[in-house]
Design a protein around this motif. Sequence first.
Motif, PDB file in Angstrom:
ATOM      1  N   GLY A   1     -55.276-134.513 -63.728  1.00 17.12           N
ATOM      2  CA  GLY A   1     -54.503-133.727 -64.673  1.00 17.12           C
ATOM      3  C   GLY A   1     -55.380-133.156 -65.757  1.00 17.12           C
ATOM      4  O   GLY A   1     -56.614-133.233 -65.700  1.00 17.12           O
ATOM      5  N   SER A   2     -54.768-132.590 -66.758  1.00 17.03           N
ATOM      6  CA  SER A   2     -55.484-131.970 -67.863  1.00 17.03           C
ATOM      7  C   SER A   2     -56.044-133.019 -68.806  1.00 17.03           C
ATOM      8  O   SER A   2     -55.381-134.014 -69.099  1.00 17.03           O
ATOM      9  CB  SER A   2     -54.547-131.040 -68.646  1.00 17.03           C
ATOM     10  OG  SER A   2     -54.126-129.955 -67.847  1.00 17.03           O
ATOM     11  N   GLU A   3     -57.250-132.776 -69.266  1.00 19.14           N
ATOM     12  CA  GLU A   3     -57.836-133.659 -70.264  1.00 19.14           C
ATOM     13  C   GLU A   3     -57.333-133.262 -71.648  1.00 19.14           C
ATOM     14  O   GLU A   3     -57.106-132.088 -71.937  1.00 19.14           O
ATOM     15  CB  GLU A   3     -59.362-133.591 -70.194  1.00 19.14           C
ATOM     16  CG  GLU A   3     -59.909-134.181 -68.904  1.00 19.14           C
ATOM     17  CD  GLU A   3     -61.414-134.123 -68.817  1.00 19.14           C
ATOM     18  OE1 GLU A   3     -62.032-135.154 -68.513  1.00 19.14           O
ATOM     19  OE2 GLU A   3     -61.982-133.041 -69.055  1.00 19.14           O
ATOM     20  N   ALA A   4     -57.167-134.269 -72.503  1.00 16.83           N
ATOM     21  CA  ALA A   4     -56.605-134.047 -73.840  1.00 16.83           C
ATOM     22  C   ALA A   4     -57.693-133.547 -74.780  1.00 16.83           C
ATOM     23  O   ALA A   4     -58.531-134.317 -75.233  1.00 16.83           O
ATOM     24  CB  ALA A   4     -56.000-135.337 -74.374  1.00 16.83           C
ATOM     25  N   ASP A   5     -57.671-132.249 -75.062  1.00 14.00           N
ATOM     26  CA  ASP A   5     -58.695-131.669 -75.939  1.00 14.00           C
ATOM     27  C   ASP A   5     -58.193-131.476 -77.363  1.00 14.00           C
ATOM     28  O   ASP A   5     -58.993-131.234 -78.272  1.00 14.00           O
ATOM     29  CB  ASP A   5     -59.184-130.334 -75.375  1.00 14.00           C
ATOM     30  CG  ASP A   5     -58.046-129.354 -75.085  1.00 14.00           C
ATOM     31  OD1 ASP A   5     -56.912-129.807 -74.841  1.00 14.00           O
ATOM     32  OD2 ASP A   5     -58.305-128.133 -75.080  1.00 14.00           O
ATOM     33  N   VAL A   6     -56.880-131.579 -77.580  1.00 20.04           N
ATOM     34  CA  VAL A   6     -56.302-131.438 -78.924  1.00 20.04           C
ATOM     35  C   VAL A   6     -55.209-132.483 -79.108  1.00 20.04           C
ATOM     36  O   VAL A   6     -54.688-133.041 -78.138  1.00 20.04           O
ATOM     37  CB  VAL A   6     -55.722-130.021 -79.166  1.00 20.04           C
ATOM     38  CG1 VAL A   6     -56.813-128.967 -79.111  1.00 20.04           C
ATOM     39  CG2 VAL A   6     -54.623-129.702 -78.160  1.00 20.04           C
ATOM     40  N   SER A   7     -54.843-132.729 -80.351  1.00 20.28           N
ATOM     41  CA  SER A   7     -53.804-133.721 -80.656  1.00 20.28           C
ATOM     42  C   SER A   7     -52.419-133.168 -80.334  1.00 20.28           C
ATOM     43  O   SER A   7     -52.233-131.963 -80.121  1.00 20.28           O
ATOM     44  CB  SER A   7     -53.859-134.097 -82.130  1.00 20.28           C
ATOM     45  OG  SER A   7     -53.443-133.004 -82.936  1.00 20.28           O
ATOM     46  N   MET A   8     -51.425-134.059 -80.332  1.00 23.51           N
ATOM     47  CA  MET A   8     -50.051-133.621 -80.112  1.00 23.51           C
ATOM     48  C   MET A   8     -49.600-132.658 -81.210  1.00 23.51           C
ATOM     49  O   MET A   8     -48.906-131.673 -80.942  1.00 23.51           O
ATOM     50  CB  MET A   8     -49.125-134.845 -80.072  1.00 23.51           C
ATOM     51  CG  MET A   8     -49.334-135.750 -78.866  1.00 23.51           C
ATOM     52  SD  MET A   8     -49.010-134.912 -77.288  1.00 23.51           S
ATOM     53  CE  MET A   8     -47.253-134.585 -77.412  1.00 23.51           C
ATOM     54  N   TYR A   9     -50.012-132.932 -82.426  1.00 24.08           N
ATOM     55  CA  TYR A   9     -49.665-132.037 -83.542  1.00 24.08           C
ATOM     56  C   TYR A   9     -50.281-130.654 -83.329  1.00 24.08           C
ATOM     57  O   TYR A   9     -49.616-129.624 -83.516  1.00 24.08           O
ATOM     58  CB  TYR A   9     -50.167-132.641 -84.846  1.00 24.08           C
ATOM     59  CG  TYR A   9     -49.692-131.931 -86.098  1.00 24.08           C
ATOM     60  CD1 TYR A   9     -48.563-132.379 -86.776  1.00 24.08           C
ATOM     61  CD2 TYR A   9     -50.373-130.828 -86.612  1.00 24.08           C
ATOM     62  CE1 TYR A   9     -48.111-131.732 -87.935  1.00 24.08           C
ATOM     63  CE2 TYR A   9     -49.941-130.183 -87.755  1.00 24.08           C
ATOM     64  CZ  TYR A   9     -48.810-130.638 -88.420  1.00 24.08           C
ATOM     65  OH  TYR A   9     -48.373-129.986 -89.561  1.00 24.08           O
ATOM     66  N   ALA A  10     -51.536-130.625 -82.900  1.00 25.36           N
ATOM     67  CA  ALA A  10     -52.220-129.351 -82.677  1.00 25.36           C
ATOM     68  C   ALA A  10     -51.596-128.573 -81.519  1.00 25.36           C
ATOM     69  O   ALA A  10     -51.595-127.336 -81.531  1.00 25.36           O
ATOM     70  CB  ALA A  10     -53.707-129.583 -82.422  1.00 25.36           C
ATOM     71  N   LEU A  11     -51.062-129.283 -80.530  1.00 29.04           N
ATOM     72  CA  LEU A  11     -50.371-128.595 -79.431  1.00 29.04           C
ATOM     73  C   LEU A  11     -49.143-127.840 -79.942  1.00 29.04           C
ATOM     74  O   LEU A  11     -48.861-126.716 -79.509  1.00 29.04           O
ATOM     75  CB  LEU A  11     -49.943-129.601 -78.366  1.00 29.04           C
ATOM     76  CG  LEU A  11     -50.956-129.992 -77.299  1.00 29.04           C
ATOM     77  CD1 LEU A  11     -50.352-131.027 -76.359  1.00 29.04           C
ATOM     78  CD2 LEU A  11     -51.453-128.786 -76.519  1.00 29.04           C
ATOM     79  N   ALA A  12     -48.410-128.466 -80.844  1.00 29.85           N
ATOM     80  CA  ALA A  12     -47.241-127.798 -81.424  1.00 29.85           C
ATOM     81  C   ALA A  12     -47.667-126.577 -82.232  1.00 29.85           C
ATOM     82  O   ALA A  12     -47.007-125.523 -82.197  1.00 29.85           O
ATOM     83  CB  ALA A  12     -46.455-128.773 -82.296  1.00 29.85           C
TER      84      ALA A  12
END
Length: 272
Positions: free
Chosen positions: A204-215
């Motif tokens: 799957g996709s690697e987490a390059d940003v935080s959940m907050y940054a995704l929003a």
Amino acid sequence: MKILLTGANGFVGARIRAAAPVICAPSLRGAEKEDIDRLIDTVQPDAILHTAAISDIGACAKDPEGSYHANVLVPEYLAKAANGAKLVLFSSDQVYSGAKGDKPFTEDDVATANLYAEEKLEMENRVLAIDPNAVMLRATWMYDMPMFGVPNRSNLITMFLNAAITQKPLALSKEEFRGITYVREVAEQTLQAVNLPGGAYNFGSEADVSMYALAELFMKKTGMKLNLQEKSGGENLWMNCAKLKNAGGGFETTAEGLATCIEDYNLSLLGQ
């Protein structure tokens, strides 16, 4: 190549079915070894993509016997019946649910923290003992827009859209990182996974940003407004996908995948 697909009406299976010609297995809920043997003998597939499972953590806890049958025994029956067919089975990033650390988890960092995770790990071990050439895909949380005629589960993109429509507070953390994957990319990569050597792969996709940054990225790309609030802490559920990349696979990052999904569905039009 003749591909047998289980879970063809599920969140992942429906997208695989739409992407390539496959033979759709009937529901395997409650299937016994004789049923699986009969299915494989009838179809005689070159490859089996097994996406069917009980993946709701709460549902597994409420019905441990039923979830064990679906998540452990049915895959084991498939492995015993495969007769040389390439097996590709979905596992889960939940096998890292009890892991701690400030770096993304490799395939060796397993530590389970719930029944579903324990079942998936046992499934991997049992199937690989029978067929070392089988491929285990440790999949992340996935998202997509609803697909006509297919039940849609709550996911990242629907969470953001609902928050934009209702303007209810959405509390996310700048400290929480999680790999989250666009399911249409999962469908494409699953079809390619038949070429992988046997073993377990972070998938799957690697987490390059935080959940907050995704929003924040969602708001920037769509023009929609969220009542975004910051919360502290949060558990990281992130994976190092170097093994998959070295074997010729790989995904966009979580941020890249979200941007692709927004573009595919022209969601920026909703923010105008």
